[in-house]
Design a protein around this motif. Structure first.
Motif, PDB file in Angstrom:
ATOM      1  N   PRO A  77      51.649  43.733  42.378  1.00  0.00           N
ATOM      2  CA  PRO A  77      50.917  42.901  41.348  1.00  0.00           C
ATOM      3  C   PRO A  77      51.240  41.532  41.423  1.00  0.00           C
ATOM      4  O   PRO A  77      50.462  40.509  41.196  1.00  0.00           O
ATOM      5  N   ALA A  78      52.584  41.286  41.778  1.00  0.00           N
ATOM      6  CA  ALA A  78      53.056  39.919  42.324  1.00  0.00           C
ATOM      7  C   ALA A  78      52.095  39.177  43.148  1.00  0.00           C
ATOM      8  O   ALA A  78      52.136  37.759  43.084  1.00  0.00           O
ATOM      9  N   PRO A  81      46.200  37.080  43.047  1.00  0.00           N
ATOM     10  CA  PRO A  81      45.942  35.817  42.717  1.00  0.00           C
ATOM     11  C   PRO A  81      45.648  35.727  41.161  1.00  0.00           C
ATOM     12  O   PRO A  81      45.337  36.828  40.576  1.00  0.00           O
ATOM     13  N   SER A  82      46.464  34.835  40.681  1.00  0.00           N
ATOM     14  CA  SER A  82      46.453  34.372  39.171  1.00  0.00           C
ATOM     15  C   SER A  82      44.679  33.911  38.845  1.00  0.00           C
ATOM     16  O   SER A  82      44.245  33.105  39.619  1.00  0.00           O
ATOM     17  N   VAL A  83      44.237  34.334  37.894  1.00  0.00           N
ATOM     18  CA  VAL A  83      42.872  34.098  37.607  1.00  0.00           C
ATOM     19  C   VAL A  83      42.752  33.012  36.384  1.00  0.00           C
ATOM     20  O   VAL A  83      43.623  33.161  35.422  1.00  0.00           O
TER      21      VAL A  83
END
Length: 83
Positions: A77-78, A81-83
């Motif tokens: 999960p790291a 990409p952050s959304v």
């Protein structure tokens, strides 16, 4: 029995720390960091799916394989990409 499995998880995580040190991301100009993250994510997901497929058979070291799958499932999960 639970104690033996938890010690195998620890040995799997220790093994991966050593592998990650050997295969660190190269520090070279011109490499696309997003592509490298994608490759690492694909590797992590493969290292979750592969050991889990072995559970269909009679894998001799199920606890270690579970440790490999768990470690990579925690790391993947790291890399999303952050959304």
């Amino acid at each position: 029995m639970v104690h033996a499995a938890s010690s195998c998880v620890t040995s799997a995580e220790a093994w991966f720390r050593g592998v990650e040190d050997l295969y660190a991301v190269p520090d070279r100009p011109g490499l696309d960091p997003r592509r490298l993250d994608l490759y690492m994510l694909a590797m992590r997901l493969s290292l979750v799916a592969g050991p889990l497929r072995l559970f269909d058979g009679d894998s001799p070291d199920r606890a270690f394989m579970q440790g490999v799958a768990d470690h990579n499932a925690k790391q993947a999960p790291a890399l999303l990409p952050s959304v």
